[in-house]
Write an enzyme that holds these catalytic residues in place. Structure first.
Site, mmCIF file in Angstrom:
data_model
loop_
_atom_site.group_PDB
_atom_site.id
_atom_site.type_symbol
_atom_site.label_atom_id
_atom_site.label_comp_id
_atom_site.label_asym_id
_atom_site.label_seq_id
_atom_site.Cartn_x
_atom_site.Cartn_y
_atom_site.Cartn_z
ATOM 1 N N ARG A 35 0.820 -1.222 0.000
ATOM 2 C CA ARG A 35 0.000 0.000 0.000
ATOM 3 C C ARG A 35 0.852 1.271 0.000
ATOM 4 O O ARG A 35 0.463 2.288 -0.587
ATOM 5 C CB ARG A 35 -0.922 -0.029 1.230
ATOM 6 C CG ARG A 35 -1.771 1.199 1.480
ATOM 7 C CD ARG A 35 -2.862 1.334 0.449
ATOM 8 N NE ARG A 35 -3.701 2.496 0.719
ATOM 9 C CZ ARG A 35 -3.478 3.712 0.238
ATOM 10 N NH1 ARG A 35 -2.431 3.942 -0.532
ATOM 11 N NH2 ARG A 35 -4.306 4.710 0.515
ATOM 12 N N TYR A 65 -23.016 7.239 -1.066
ATOM 13 C CA TYR A 65 -21.679 7.843 -1.205
ATOM 14 C C TYR A 65 -21.666 8.919 -2.289
ATOM 15 O O TYR A 65 -21.044 9.968 -2.139
ATOM 16 C CB TYR A 65 -20.633 6.782 -1.558
ATOM 17 C CG TYR A 65 -20.149 5.967 -0.387
ATOM 18 C CD1 TYR A 65 -19.356 6.539 0.608
ATOM 19 C CD2 TYR A 65 -20.458 4.617 -0.278
ATOM 20 C CE1 TYR A 65 -18.892 5.781 1.681
ATOM 21 C CE2 TYR A 65 -19.998 3.856 0.787
ATOM 22 C CZ TYR A 65 -19.220 4.442 1.769
ATOM 23 O OH TYR A 65 -18.772 3.702 2.822
#
Ligand code: 1CP
Length: 344
Positions: A38, A151
């Site tokens: 990540r 969202y």
């Protein structure tokens, strides 16, 4: 052979001596292997656009815990991003939209969804399917139309999504137009995932809890039902089991059953379910509170025994948590939990 999968057997409501195990959010920040990959990407969505990296991340929990199913590494917000809403994941803030839905005109102006814009997702599916052992199914997924709408209207995550609640009150017709566009997009997107190698599909209704009973039926379940019906009527997807996860819905669980999902993924507080009446009708998954994994081994054992006793005589129970693994959970506890269930 994929037919040797105990996960598929459970989805088919077969009685098994040990339940299959996988975990919602099994790949992610709680794993040091994940954090190592990540750190090479600033924007989380850029990482999702790299199919080789997605494959590596989806395989990490399979290799670490020997689970009975893998889940595509991606995110539910790929669809609003492909619709031009400009999704970014900012450090410590979660998702933020450049062009959220603010007015009824914004709904009308959304360009038609082109499933080929999400080719990077289907490439990831294909890579993961090829990397997995042949008896381990791959779960493809999408957000529910309602959760994607929430969202997209709010423009970010929120505790109570007040702008979204106001929007659906003030723009009822456009809300339904938007939900229809999202339902069509979810169908095309999930069908492409199946074409690329997904063996099972899960629909995440992670913001089911925002709506009261009447609203939930009208704004969420109605569209999930249409989506599942489209999947069951399509030659590519008709035999693919569909799992429905609904977070803390304010309705009788029987309404979730009537969506015709093959399996319900039970939120951790969802205990108002008459399990016996569902035996042989639908498969069940989940229900352990993820916070239990922050407790001592003894407490974990106690809670796991409660769950396994509860589902002991149910045909088609899949062990899982009642929501996703959180970043503060120790991977050793996940290993401990998995071994406990297997040795029950
Ligand atoms: O910075 C990071 O490392 C990003 C963390 C992260 C990860 C690992 C996000 C951001 N998404 C994901 C991957 C992901 N998301 C997967 C695949 C990994 C796996 O499950 O093994 C899946 C299936 C999802 C699905 C997803 N994304 C859901 C539904 C599941 C649920 O937890 O209810 C939701 C709501 C999202 C939105 C999302 N993605 C990420 C964040 C921070 C958020 C917002 C969460 C919120 O609103 O609180």
């Amino acid at each position: 052979m994929i037919n040797d999968s105990i996960f598929l057997k459970a989805l088919n409501k077969e009685k098994l001596s040990t339940p299959p195990i996988w975990y919602m959010r099994q790949a992610g920040r709680y794993m040091p292997e994940y954090r190592a990959v990540r750190k090479n990407f600033k924007n989380f969505l850029d990482m999702c656009k790299n199919p080789d990296v997605c494959c590596e991340l989806a395989m990490q929990p399979i290799e670490a815990f020997n689970l009975d199913a893998a889940i595509l590494f991606s995110d539910i917000l790929t669809i609003p991003d492909a619709m031009g809403l400009g999704v970014k994941f900012l450090e410590g803030e979660g998702p933020v939209f450049d062009n959220p839905i603010k007015t009824n005109k914004d709904v009308i102006n959304i360009p038609p969804f082109n499933p080929n814009d999400l080719d990077y997702v289907y490439k990831a599916v294909n890579n993961i399917r090829r990397a997995l052992p042949s008896n381990i199914p791959l779960i493809g997924f999408a957000g529910s139309p309602w959760t994607l709408a929430a969202y997209s209207i709010e423009g970010r995550s929120s505790k109570n999504f007040n702008s979204t609640k106001d929007f659906i009150k003030n723009n009822e017709e456009e809300s339904h137009i938007f939900l229809t566009k999202l339902t069509d997009a979810c169908f095309l997107y999930l069908r492409k995932q199946v074409e690329a190698g997904a063996n099972v599909l899960q629909i995440f209704d992670s913001w089911a809890n925002l709506l009261n009973k009447e609203q939930y039926k009208k704004y969420s379940l109605h569209y999930i039902e249409i989506l599942i019906q489209a999947l069951k009527n399509d030659s590519v997807t008709k035999n693919i089991p569909v799992i429905l996860f609904s977070r803390d819905p304010k309705c009788d669980p029987q309404f979730l059953v009537s969506t015709k999902a093959d399996c319900l993924s039970l939120y951790w507080s969802m205990n108002n379910l008459n399990i016996n009446s569902l035996n042989n009708k639908i498969a069940l998954q989940g229900n352990l509170n993820p916070e239990v994994l922050l407790q001592s081994d003894e407490l974990i054992q106690l809670e796991v025994n409660k769950i396994l006793e509860k589902f002991k005589n149910f045909n088609g129970y899949i062990f899982n948590l009642g929501h996703g693994i959180t970043p503060n959970i120790d991977p050793n506890k996940v290993k401990y939990l998995t071994n406990l269930v297997r040795s029950y």
